[in-house]
Design a protein around this motif. Structure first.
Motif, mmCIF file in Angstrom:
data_model
loop_
_atom_site.group_PDB
_atom_site.id
_atom_site.type_symbol
_atom_site.label_atom_id
_atom_site.label_comp_id
_atom_site.label_asym_id
_atom_site.label_seq_id
_atom_site.Cartn_x
_atom_site.Cartn_y
_atom_site.Cartn_z
ATOM 1 N N GLY A 1 35.426 -56.202 -0.650
ATOM 2 C CA GLY A 1 36.153 -54.794 0.148
ATOM 3 C C GLY A 1 35.440 -53.783 -0.550
ATOM 4 N N THR A 2 35.515 -53.495 -1.807
ATOM 5 C CA THR A 2 34.735 -52.349 -2.303
ATOM 6 C C THR A 2 33.315 -52.404 -1.917
ATOM 7 O OG1 THR A 2 34.424 -53.275 -4.274
ATOM 8 C CG2 THR A 2 36.187 -52.008 -4.248
ATOM 9 N N PHE A 3 32.550 -53.469 -1.898
ATOM 10 C CA PHE A 3 31.217 -53.412 -1.388
ATOM 11 C C PHE A 3 31.015 -53.014 0.140
ATOM 12 C CE2 PHE A 3 27.679 -56.210 0.469
ATOM 13 C CZ PHE A 3 26.593 -55.409 -0.209
ATOM 14 N N VAL A 4 32.085 -53.277 0.814
ATOM 15 C CA VAL A 4 31.892 -52.771 2.178
ATOM 16 C C VAL A 4 32.094 -51.378 2.162
ATOM 17 C CG1 VAL A 4 33.152 -52.630 4.452
ATOM 18 C CG2 VAL A 4 32.658 -54.829 3.378
ATOM 19 N N GLY A 5 32.939 -50.799 1.263
ATOM 20 C CA GLY A 5 33.003 -49.383 1.370
ATOM 21 C C GLY A 5 31.671 -48.814 0.820
ATOM 22 N N PHE A 6 31.017 -49.464 -0.173
ATOM 23 C CA PHE A 6 29.610 -48.839 -0.823
ATOM 24 C C PHE A 6 28.679 -48.791 0.375
ATOM 25 C CE2 PHE A 6 25.722 -50.431 -2.061
ATOM 26 C CZ PHE A 6 25.086 -49.494 -2.599
ATOM 27 N N GLY B 1 34.720 -57.539 -11.818
ATOM 28 C CA GLY B 1 34.092 -56.317 -12.327
ATOM 29 C C GLY B 1 33.068 -55.718 -11.481
ATOM 30 N N MET B 2 32.310 -56.476 -10.698
ATOM 31 C CA MET B 2 31.558 -55.803 -9.662
ATOM 32 C C MET B 2 32.225 -54.820 -8.817
ATOM 33 S SD MET B 2 28.376 -56.245 -10.252
ATOM 34 C CE MET B 2 28.015 -55.391 -8.592
ATOM 35 N N SER B 3 33.414 -55.265 -8.456
ATOM 36 C CA SER B 3 34.420 -54.453 -7.541
ATOM 37 C C SER B 3 34.562 -52.824 -8.077
ATOM 38 C CB SER B 3 35.443 -54.976 -7.471
ATOM 39 O OG SER B 3 36.408 -54.877 -8.578
ATOM 40 N N PHE B 4 34.532 -52.811 -9.423
ATOM 41 C CA PHE B 4 34.599 -51.497 -10.021
ATOM 42 C C PHE B 4 33.142 -50.912 -10.109
ATOM 43 C CE2 PHE B 4 37.879 -53.742 -12.082
ATOM 44 C CZ PHE B 4 39.190 -53.002 -11.827
ATOM 45 N N VAL B 5 32.223 -51.645 -10.125
ATOM 46 C CA VAL B 5 30.916 -51.145 -9.984
ATOM 47 C C VAL B 5 30.659 -50.605 -8.585
ATOM 48 C CG1 VAL B 5 28.375 -51.533 -10.041
ATOM 49 C CG2 VAL B 5 30.186 -52.692 -11.824
ATOM 50 N N TRP B 6 30.858 -51.223 -7.416
ATOM 51 C CA TRP B 6 30.568 -50.879 -6.069
ATOM 52 C C TRP B 6 31.519 -49.564 -5.749
ATOM 53 C CZ3 TRP B 6 26.371 -52.950 -4.877
ATOM 54 C CH2 TRP B 6 25.975 -54.018 -5.075
ATOM 55 N N GLN B 7 32.718 -49.674 -6.265
ATOM 56 C CA GLN B 7 33.686 -48.394 -6.067
ATOM 57 C C GLN B 7 33.084 -47.289 -6.765
ATOM 58 O OE1 GLN B 7 37.600 -48.631 -4.689
ATOM 59 N NE2 GLN B 7 36.326 -47.075 -4.061
ATOM 60 N N GLY B 8 32.600 -47.225 -8.034
ATOM 61 C CA GLY B 8 32.011 -46.176 -8.680
ATOM 62 C C GLY B 8 30.728 -45.463 -7.913
ATOM 63 N N LEU B 9 29.806 -46.429 -7.435
ATOM 64 C CA LEU B 9 28.718 -46.142 -6.869
ATOM 65 C C LEU B 9 28.882 -45.493 -5.476
ATOM 66 C CD1 LEU B 9 26.449 -49.194 -7.430
ATOM 67 C CD2 LEU B 9 26.230 -46.994 -8.447
ATOM 68 N N ALA C 1 34.931 -43.733 0.602
ATOM 69 C CA ALA C 1 34.672 -44.468 -0.813
ATOM 70 C C ALA C 1 35.866 -45.688 -0.636
ATOM 71 C CB ALA C 1 34.593 -43.885 -2.078
ATOM 72 N N ASN C 2 36.885 -45.488 -0.092
ATOM 73 C CA ASN C 2 37.842 -46.488 -0.242
ATOM 74 C C ASN C 2 38.000 -46.930 1.148
ATOM 75 O OD1 ASN C 2 38.673 -45.786 -2.879
ATOM 76 N ND2 ASN C 2 39.589 -43.870 -2.131
ATOM 77 N N ILE C 3 37.303 -46.958 1.983
ATOM 78 C CA ILE C 3 37.436 -47.292 3.449
ATOM 79 C C ILE C 3 37.549 -48.718 3.365
ATOM 80 C CG2 ILE C 3 35.144 -47.481 4.017
ATOM 81 C CD1 ILE C 3 35.817 -46.286 6.795
ATOM 82 N N GLY C 4 36.972 -49.658 2.653
ATOM 83 C CA GLY C 4 36.938 -51.183 2.827
ATOM 84 C C GLY C 4 37.612 -51.759 1.904
ATOM 85 N N ASN C 5 38.665 -51.120 1.110
ATOM 86 C CA ASN C 5 39.254 -51.816 -0.070
ATOM 87 C C ASN C 5 40.229 -52.810 0.275
ATOM 88 O OD1 ASN C 5 38.089 -49.945 -1.743
ATOM 89 N ND2 ASN C 5 39.886 -48.882 -2.354
ATOM 90 N N GLY C 6 40.766 -52.670 1.577
ATOM 91 C CA GLY C 6 41.815 -53.785 1.989
ATOM 92 C C GLY C 6 41.029 -54.982 2.630
ATOM 93 N N TYR C 7 39.745 -54.880 2.596
ATOM 94 C CA TYR C 7 39.058 -55.981 3.049
ATOM 95 C C TYR C 7 38.856 -57.326 2.249
ATOM 96 C CZ TYR C 7 37.468 -53.483 7.477
ATOM 97 O OH TYR C 7 37.373 -52.923 8.529
ATOM 98 N N THR C 8 39.256 -57.167 1.101
ATOM 99 C CA THR C 8 39.144 -58.135 0.225
ATOM 100 C C THR C 8 40.177 -59.135 0.516
ATOM 101 O OG1 THR C 8 38.263 -56.975 -1.532
ATOM 102 C CG2 THR C 8 39.155 -59.012 -2.176
ATOM 103 N N LEU C 9 41.429 -58.993 0.601
ATOM 104 C CA LEU C 9 42.703 -59.717 0.915
ATOM 105 C C LEU C 9 42.379 -60.055 2.252
ATOM 106 C CD1 LEU C 9 45.515 -58.006 -0.905
ATOM 107 C CD2 LEU C 9 44.192 -59.981 -1.544
ATOM 108 N N LEU C 10 42.163 -59.032 3.186
ATOM 109 C CA LEU C 10 41.980 -59.498 4.681
ATOM 110 C C LEU C 10 41.058 -60.825 4.750
ATOM 111 C CD1 LEU C 10 42.021 -56.350 6.608
ATOM 112 C CD2 LEU C 10 43.696 -58.328 6.553
ATOM 113 N N SER C 11 39.884 -60.621 4.188
ATOM 114 C CA SER C 11 38.961 -61.699 4.125
ATOM 115 C C SER C 11 39.379 -63.163 3.439
ATOM 116 C CB SER C 11 37.573 -61.482 3.697
ATOM 117 O OG SER C 11 37.550 -61.099 2.173
ATOM 118 N N ILE C 12 40.103 -63.018 2.605
ATOM 119 C CA ILE C 12 40.304 -64.260 2.016
ATOM 120 C C ILE C 12 41.426 -64.917 2.924
ATOM 121 C CG2 ILE C 12 41.612 -65.316 -0.058
ATOM 122 C CD1 ILE C 12 40.422 -62.961 -1.772
#
Length: 325
Positions: free
Chosen positions: A84-89, A136-144, A246-257
């Motif tokens: 989700g955060t990767f999609v936002g990145f 852990g990578m979710s925080f990295v993608w979010q920060g970037l 930056a937060n546009i894809g946060n909900g995609y993690t649960l949606l994808s699962i």
């Protein structure tokens, strides 16, 4: 009366029942989508039209791509909590660098796919839990993403807007795109010899190792494919929304699962279905905003509605699995 040979009925009847159970299990994602479409047609018949499907499935393409990305990780008995955060990145990169400095944007997106491939190698070589690493990578993608675009803005490239605004005759573009995604991934993962190897890494890793195949390579390929489809999802999302956050894809993690599980996938055993995953993504896209809007239910209940659909489908799958056994 005609005599029945001993043992005839016990052999044929269970086999026929198991075959029907397997068929019903395979059709369960399509039945879920059909029920949602029937509910929408009953509540608002005008929505079942070319314009209606374009409007209702507007965000189904990025959801389907994110679901396929998650499916590759689940095929290897792993889980990605950072998609989700990767999609936002990717969205932030697309709306800024890919538009203003295309070469830099392409290099960053290709590098992000490489990072996903390295994550697969790290998880395999160090035997790390994928849930912890990707969390852990979710925080990295979010920060970037925040560093690239501190506040909502940016603009999608013109060529991307042209692709996502394409209006083919007769069949809405989201449906055509979903069919294309499902067909391409199904052929590559389910109909090719290397696709069998990739699925085998999650189904029976020990047998794959004894056959001489590299589990490290399969893990790298699966995670690289996850990164590739995550990039496509982020680009498609920006092509539809025209700007980034930056937060546009946060909900995609649960949606994808949820889309993978709704489409017939399982967390263990390498059992996944590309066609089912796309159908699951379409079901969630339709069940979220359109269905709730027609039922006059507040949007805050969107997550609850998706969860209810997932629980119902999983309960039906458990009943079918018991009959199959």
């Amino acid at each position: 009366m005609t005599a029945i040979a001993p043992g005839t009925l016990p052999k044929s009847s269970p086999r026929g029942s198991a075959a029907r159970a397997r068929m019903l299990r395979g059709l369960l994602p399509a039945l879920s989508l059909a029920l949602v479409l029937m509910a929408i047609a009953w509540l608002n018949p005008r929505a079942i039209s070319y314009f209606g499907f374009n409007l209702m499935l507007n965000l189904a393409i990025p959801i389907a791509l994110a679901t396929i990305a998650q499916m590759f990780v689940i095929a290897g008995n792993e889980l990605d909590l950072s998609i989700g955060t990767f999609v936002g990145f990717v969205g932030c990169v697309t709306a800024t660098w890919l538009r203003d400095a295309p070469l830099v944007g392409i290099a960053v997106l290709l590098g992000s796919i490489g990072v996903y491939a390295l994550l697969g190698a790290l998880i395999h070589l160090r035997n790390l839990p994928s849930i912890v690493v990707t969390l852990g990578m979710s925080f990295v993608w979010q920060g970037l993403a925040i560093l690239i675009l501190p506040k909502p803005g940016g603009k999608a490239p013109g060529w991307l807007l042209s692709i996502l605004s394409f209006k083919p005759p007769y069949i809405p573009f989201p449906i055509l795109a979903a069919l294309l995604i499902a067909a391409v991934v199904h052929f590559g993962l389910m109909r090719t010899s290397y696709g069998v190897i990739l699925r085998g890494s999650g189904g029976n890793a020990a047998a794959l190792r004894r056959a001489g195949w590299s589990l490290l390579r399969t893990k790298i390929v699966l995670f690289a494919l996850t990164g590739l489809f995550g990039v496509l999802s982020g680009m498609a999302l920006i092509g539809i929304t025209t700007s980034a956050d930056a937060n546009i894809g946060n909900g995609y993690t649960l949606l994808s699962i949820a889309g993978v599980i709704l489409g017939g996938g399982e967390f263990v055993g390498g059992r996944v279905s590309p066609i089912g995953a796309v159908i699951g993504a379409l079901t969630l896209a339709l069940a979220a905003s359109p269905l709730l809007t027609f039922m006059h239910i507040p949007p805050d209940w969107q997550v609850a509605a998706n969860g209810a659909i997932l629980i119902i489908v999983l309960a039906a799958r458990v009943l079918i699995s018991r009959r199959e056994r």
